[in-house]
Design an enzyme around this catalytic site. Sequence first.
Site, PDB file in Angstrom:
ATOM      1  N   CYS A 198      -6.301   1.575   5.783  1.00 36.72           N
ATOM      2  CA  CYS A 198      -6.883   0.328   6.285  1.00 36.72           C
ATOM      3  C   CYS A 198      -6.301   0.041   7.670  1.00 36.72           C
ATOM      4  O   CYS A 198      -5.454   0.786   8.167  1.00 36.72           O
ATOM      5  CB  CYS A 198      -6.556  -0.821   5.320  1.00 36.72           C
ATOM      6  SG  CYS A 198      -4.792  -1.233   5.266  1.00 36.72           S
ATOM      7  N   GLU A 201       0.884   3.826   1.835  1.00 36.63           N
ATOM      8  CA  GLU A 201       1.333   4.206   3.181  1.00 36.63           C
ATOM      9  C   GLU A 201       2.514   3.359   3.636  1.00 36.63           C
ATOM     10  O   GLU A 201       3.495   3.869   4.181  1.00 36.63           O
ATOM     11  CB  GLU A 201       0.206   4.060   4.207  1.00 36.63           C
ATOM     12  CG  GLU A 201      -1.028   4.868   3.912  1.00 36.63           C
ATOM     13  CD  GLU A 201      -2.088   4.058   3.174  1.00 36.63           C
ATOM     14  OE1 GLU A 201      -1.764   3.423   2.131  1.00 36.63           O
ATOM     15  OE2 GLU A 201      -3.232   4.043   3.627  1.00 36.63           O
ATOM     16  N   HIS A 253       0.849  -1.188   0.000  1.00 33.68           N
ATOM     17  CA  HIS A 253       0.000   0.000   0.000  1.00 33.68           C
ATOM     18  C   HIS A 253       0.887   1.242   0.000  1.00 33.68           C
ATOM     19  O   HIS A 253       2.030   1.210   0.491  1.00 33.68           O
ATOM     20  CB  HIS A 253      -0.889   0.025   1.240  1.00 33.68           C
ATOM     21  CG  HIS A 253      -1.921  -1.044   1.254  1.00 33.68           C
ATOM     22  ND1 HIS A 253      -2.966  -1.039   2.152  1.00 33.68           N
ATOM     23  CD2 HIS A 253      -2.084  -2.162   0.502  1.00 33.68           C
ATOM     24  CE1 HIS A 253      -3.726  -2.101   1.949  1.00 33.68           C
ATOM     25  NE2 HIS A 253      -3.208  -2.793   0.956  1.00 33.68           N
ATOM     26  N   CYS A 295      -2.357  -0.396   7.623  1.00 33.32           N
ATOM     27  CA  CYS A 295      -1.621   0.858   7.505  1.00 33.32           C
ATOM     28  C   CYS A 295      -1.812   1.736   8.742  1.00 33.32           C
ATOM     29  O   CYS A 295      -0.870   2.390   9.198  1.00 33.32           O
ATOM     30  CB  CYS A 295      -2.056   1.595   6.247  1.00 33.32           C
ATOM     31  SG  CYS A 295      -1.594   0.716   4.727  1.00 33.32           S
TER      32      CYS A 295
END
Length: 149
Positions: free
Chosen positions: A81, A53, A51, A84
């Site tokens: 999410c 992040e 991701h 993260c």
Amino acid sequence: MEENFIELCLEEAREAFKLGEIPVGCVIVKDGELIAKAHNLTQKLRDPTAHAEMLAIKKASEKLGEKYLHGCELYVSLEPCLMCSYAMILRRVERLIFLAQDYKHGGVISLYNLFDDVRLNHKVKWEYIPVDEAQKLLKDFFKSLRSQR
């Protein structure tokens, strides 16, 4: 100054979109200076944890030579999410700014409220600043995916 970082975050999301990745972009700032940026690369890296992040956090730690990101602000185009969000807690991110809610996976306000859990030892301050383009990129991306099926 904050507007500049929001725009950089959106640029990363646009780049992800061009690559066929879910259009999420992230930038990390410390003392008003950009220290890391990334966009989703889950398809390219064949890694569901890649991701924006997570990639930006790793880059920021490498650049600072630190385990923790004290004093850092993280801007991301989509609500993080749980994975993260918890990474931000573990890395001691100071503040999160996100631009669109994630009603299916959001770990901050939409589905879960991880940062409000009093049992956790670090508190990430957060702010939701709705930006139409962040939501539109996501809608356009998933609409395109559905039309390809």
